[in-house]
Design an enzyme around this catalytic site. Structure first.
Site, mmCIF file in Angstrom:
data_model
loop_
_atom_site.group_PDB
_atom_site.id
_atom_site.type_symbol
_atom_site.label_atom_id
_atom_site.label_comp_id
_atom_site.label_asym_id
_atom_site.label_seq_id
_atom_site.Cartn_x
_atom_site.Cartn_y
_atom_site.Cartn_z
ATOM 1 N N SER A 251 0.820 -1.211 0.000
ATOM 2 C CA SER A 251 0.000 0.000 0.000
ATOM 3 C C SER A 251 0.858 1.268 0.000
ATOM 4 O O SER A 251 0.491 2.276 -0.613
ATOM 5 C CB SER A 251 -0.947 -0.011 1.198
ATOM 6 O OG SER A 251 -0.233 -0.206 2.395
ATOM 7 N N THR A 252 2.028 1.244 0.661
ATOM 8 C CA THR A 252 2.899 2.421 0.661
ATOM 9 C C THR A 252 3.525 2.595 -0.730
ATOM 10 O O THR A 252 3.586 3.718 -1.257
ATOM 11 C CB THR A 252 3.998 2.291 1.741
ATOM 12 O OG1 THR A 252 3.438 1.678 2.904
ATOM 13 C CG2 THR A 252 4.558 3.638 2.128
ATOM 14 N N ASP B 181 10.744 0.845 -1.609
ATOM 15 C CA ASP B 181 9.761 -0.172 -1.200
ATOM 16 C C ASP B 181 9.411 0.006 0.280
ATOM 17 O O ASP B 181 10.163 0.631 1.040
ATOM 18 C CB ASP B 181 10.341 -1.574 -1.443
ATOM 19 C CG ASP B 181 9.262 -2.651 -1.460
ATOM 20 O OD1 ASP B 181 8.063 -2.333 -1.284
ATOM 21 O OD2 ASP B 181 9.623 -3.831 -1.638
ATOM 22 N N ASP C 80 7.473 -4.455 6.504
ATOM 23 C CA ASP C 80 6.558 -4.835 7.590
ATOM 24 C C ASP C 80 7.163 -4.489 8.944
ATOM 25 O O ASP C 80 6.439 -4.177 9.884
ATOM 26 C CB ASP C 80 6.232 -6.324 7.485
ATOM 27 C CG ASP C 80 5.550 -6.630 6.166
ATOM 28 O OD1 ASP C 80 4.484 -6.041 5.920
ATOM 29 O OD2 ASP C 80 6.101 -7.396 5.362
ATOM 30 N N GLY D 130 2.951 -8.635 1.790
ATOM 31 C CA GLY D 130 2.126 -8.623 0.567
ATOM 32 C C GLY D 130 2.436 -9.794 -0.345
ATOM 33 O O GLY D 130 1.857 -9.910 -1.435
ATOM 34 N N GLU E 103 11.024 -8.839 -4.660
ATOM 35 C CA GLU E 103 11.553 -7.665 -3.949
ATOM 36 C C GLU E 103 13.035 -7.859 -3.639
ATOM 37 O O GLU E 103 13.841 -6.932 -3.791
ATOM 38 C CB GLU E 103 10.762 -7.438 -2.658
ATOM 39 C CG GLU E 103 9.345 -6.953 -2.921
ATOM 40 C CD GLU E 103 8.457 -6.875 -1.688
ATOM 41 O OE1 GLU E 103 7.435 -6.213 -1.764
ATOM 42 O OE2 GLU E 103 8.787 -7.490 -0.656
ATOM 43 N N LYS F 286 6.033 0.697 11.921
ATOM 44 C CA LYS F 286 6.869 -0.407 11.425
ATOM 45 C C LYS F 286 8.253 -0.439 12.084
ATOM 46 O O LYS F 286 9.004 -1.384 11.903
ATOM 47 C CB LYS F 286 7.048 -0.298 9.894
ATOM 48 C CG LYS F 286 5.765 -0.125 9.086
ATOM 49 C CD LYS F 286 4.954 -1.382 9.052
ATOM 50 C CE LYS F 286 3.726 -1.302 8.172
ATOM 51 N NZ LYS F 286 3.966 -1.331 6.753
HETATM 52 C C1 5RP Z 1 5.161 -6.793 0.209
HETATM 53 C C2 5RP Z 1 5.978 -6.086 1.219
HETATM 54 C C3 5RP Z 1 5.526 -4.734 1.624
HETATM 55 O O1 5RP Z 1 6.545 -3.830 1.408
HETATM 56 C C4 5RP Z 1 5.168 -4.762 3.078
HETATM 57 O O2 5RP Z 1 4.223 -5.785 3.300
HETATM 58 C C5 5RP Z 1 4.600 -3.419 3.540
HETATM 59 O O3 5RP Z 1 3.343 -3.218 2.966
HETATM 60 P P1 5RP Z 1 2.489 -1.924 3.207
HETATM 61 O O4 5RP Z 1 3.183 -0.793 2.517
HETATM 62 O O5 5RP Z 1 1.148 -2.255 2.557
HETATM 63 O O6 5RP Z 1 2.348 -1.700 4.688
HETATM 64 O O7 5RP Z 1 6.980 -6.542 1.693
HETATM 65 O O8 5RP Z 1 5.629 -8.091 -0.023
#
Ligand code: 5RP
Length: 235
Positions: A33-34, A84, A87, A100, A106, A124
């Site tokens: 989402s970010t 990127d 979590d 995600g 990644e 986070k």
């Molecule tokens: C996807 C990831 C994302 O970067 C991680 O889950 C963070 O997601 P969000 O920005 O939705 O909090 O590693 O595989």
């Protein structure tokens, strides 16, 4: 500000940061989402870049919708920057990623990048990784053996299931399938005192595609959104 507003704020800071790169470069773009906020905000500036390398089918679809030139990672030797989310991120820039499900791509794209810019909200930030269940992508055949190995590390592995609109019965029996046809085990209960060591050890287990500890290739820069705005940290 709520979490989504903070995500937007750090995405704005990341947009401003990558726009300081000279014209005509490639850019690595993550998933979540970010990262989606980052893509939305970067879209009006897409011609600043010769192309982007994406870490998931979901991000690729969004990038193509906006008209970005998406380049296959196989065609790229090096990227100046990869942006990127995460979590969890610790004070050394070590991360847990894969919430995600895009951890493998990644990690590949991060490995091509000279600089990893992590963007996240302050929820986070942790002192030690491991409260967020560690995602591990596995070859489906190795699900049970990897899960047993995780018990030896003190963890409890749970197979990630599809989050779709199927009736409950079906939904419960359907594993989430990654872009690489892998399955994901979410491992809770791990105490990750030494992320580099644990990443190395888990990488040795047969059937593992990728472990979601990003410590050997950690973040170089963190743009983190909190109540007082965006803070920029370097590691
Ligand atoms: C996807 C990831 C994302 O970067 C991680 O889950 C963070 O997601 P969000 O920005 O939705 O909090 O590693 O595989």
């Amino acid at each position: 500000m709520d979490q989504d507003q903070l995500k937007r704020l750090v995405a704005e800071a990341a947009r401003d940061e990558v726009l300081r790169l000279p014209d005509g470069q490639l850019l690595g773009i993550g998933t979540g989402s970010t990262a989606n906020w980052f893509i939305d905000l970067l879209a009006p500036h897409k011609n600043h870049f010769s192309g982007v390398v994406s870490s998931s089918m979901a991000s690729t679809n969004l990038l193509l919708k906006y008209g970005f030139t998406v380049i296959d990672a196989n065609k790229v030797i090096s990227l100046p920057v990869y942006v990127d989310g995460a979590d969890e991120i610790d004070p050394n820039g070590h991360m847990i990623k894969g919430g995600g499900g895009a951890l493998t791509r990644e990690k590949i794209i991060a490995s091509l990048a000279k600089q990893f810019v992590c963007i996240c909200d302050s929820s986070k930030q942790v002192l030690e990784l491991g409260a967020f269940p560690l995602p591990i992508e596995v070859v489906p055949l190795a699900e049970a053996s990897v899960a047993r190995m995780m018990e030896k590390f003190g963890g409890t592995a749970k197979l990630r299931l599809k989050n779709n609109k199927l009736p409950k019965q079906e939904k419960l029996s359907e594993p989430f399938v990654t872009d690489n046809s892998g399955w994901i085990l979410d491992v809770s209960g791990l105490h990750i005192h030494d992320p580099v060591k644990l990443e190395n050890e888990i990488n040795q287990i047969p059937g593992i595609i990728t472990v979601g500890i990003f410590a050997q290739r950690k973040a170089d820069v963190l743009l983190v959104g909190g109540s007082s705005g965006v803070t920029r940290l370097t590691f």
